[in-house]
Design a protein around this motif. Structure first.
Motif, short mmCIF file in Angstrom:
data_model
loop_
_atom_site.label_atom_id
_atom_site.label_comp_id
_atom_site.label_asym_id
_atom_site.label_seq_id
_atom_site.Cartn_x
_atom_site.Cartn_y
_atom_site.Cartn_z
N ASP A 15 0.66 -1.31 -0.15
CA ASP A 15 0.10 -0.09 0.15
C ASP A 15 0.80 1.43 -0.11
OD1 ASP A 15 -2.45 -1.40 -0.01
OD2 ASP A 15 -2.53 -1.60 2.18
N SER A 45 -1.82 4.63 -4.75
CA SER A 45 -2.72 5.26 -5.48
C SER A 45 -2.44 5.63 -6.91
CB SER A 45 -3.37 6.49 -4.62
OG SER A 45 -2.43 7.46 -4.67
N LYS A 46 -3.49 6.03 -7.59
CA LYS A 46 -3.13 6.42 -9.00
C LYS A 46 -2.18 7.63 -8.91
CE LYS A 46 -5.13 7.93 -13.48
NZ LYS A 46 -5.25 9.29 -13.72
N ASN A 71 -2.10 -2.69 -10.24
CA ASN A 71 -3.52 -1.94 -9.88
C ASN A 71 -3.15 -1.17 -8.56
OD1 ASN A 71 -5.13 -2.66 -12.10
ND2 ASN A 71 -5.24 -4.53 -11.26
N PRO A 72 -3.67 0.06 -8.48
CA PRO A 72 -3.52 0.67 -7.18
C PRO A 72 -4.42 -0.09 -6.13
CG PRO A 72 -3.85 2.28 -8.98
CD PRO A 72 -3.92 0.97 -9.28
N THR A 73 -3.82 0.10 -4.82
CA THR A 73 -4.67 -0.54 -3.63
C THR A 73 -5.17 0.58 -2.73
OG1 THR A 73 -2.58 -0.76 -2.26
CG2 THR A 73 -3.13 -2.62 -3.74
N VAL A 74 -4.86 1.74 -3.09
CA VAL A 74 -5.51 2.75 -2.12
C VAL A 74 -6.28 3.70 -2.88
CG1 VAL A 74 -4.65 4.75 -0.66
CG2 VAL A 74 -3.42 2.51 -0.69
N ASP A 75 -7.30 4.00 -2.43
CA ASP A 75 -8.30 4.99 -3.14
C ASP A 75 -7.84 6.44 -2.88
OD1 ASP A 75 -10.28 2.84 -3.77
OD2 ASP A 75 -11.29 3.35 -1.90
N GLU A 76 -8.04 7.15 -3.90
CA GLU A 76 -7.51 8.52 -3.90
C GLU A 76 -8.11 9.28 -2.68
OE1 GLU A 76 -5.39 10.12 -5.84
OE2 GLU A 76 -5.10 8.23 -6.87
N THR A 78 -10.25 11.98 -0.52
CA THR A 78 -11.54 13.04 -0.73
C THR A 78 -10.96 14.27 -0.36
OG1 THR A 78 -12.41 12.42 1.21
CG2 THR A 78 -13.01 11.15 -0.96
#
Length: 83
Positions: A15, A45-46, A71-76, A78
């Motif tokens: 991560d 993340s991206k 692939n990313p494993t962490v969301d951007e 907010t």
């Protein structure tokens, strides 16, 4: 005199990664650190991948990607998380 940069990939998980950059000067056969350590953390993340691509050479970037995968494993984050 020759100035060298040493990069250490620290705390590399699926991560995140911490990148430590240090500068060394070779003077009369002795290696001496110059300046301060610079450490930055990057999330898988991206945007974290894009930032990492800009600061690392292919060799180090590919090493991180070998652990992180395709692939990313962490969301951007907010907007409310950023402030």
């Amino acid at each position: 005199m020759e100035l060298k940069e040493k990069i250490t990939l620290d705390m590399l998980t699926k991560d995140s990664v911490s990148v430590l950059k240090q500068q060394f000067l070779n003077f009369n056969g002795e290696e001496m650190q110059v300046g301060e350590n610079v450490r930055n953390a990057y999330m898988n993340s991206k945007s974290g991948r894009e930032q990492l691509r800009k600061v690392l050479s292919d060799e180090y970037f590919n090493a991180v990607m070998a652990v992180w995968g395709d692939n990313p494993t962490v969301d951007e984050p907010t907007e409310s998380e950023e402030t």
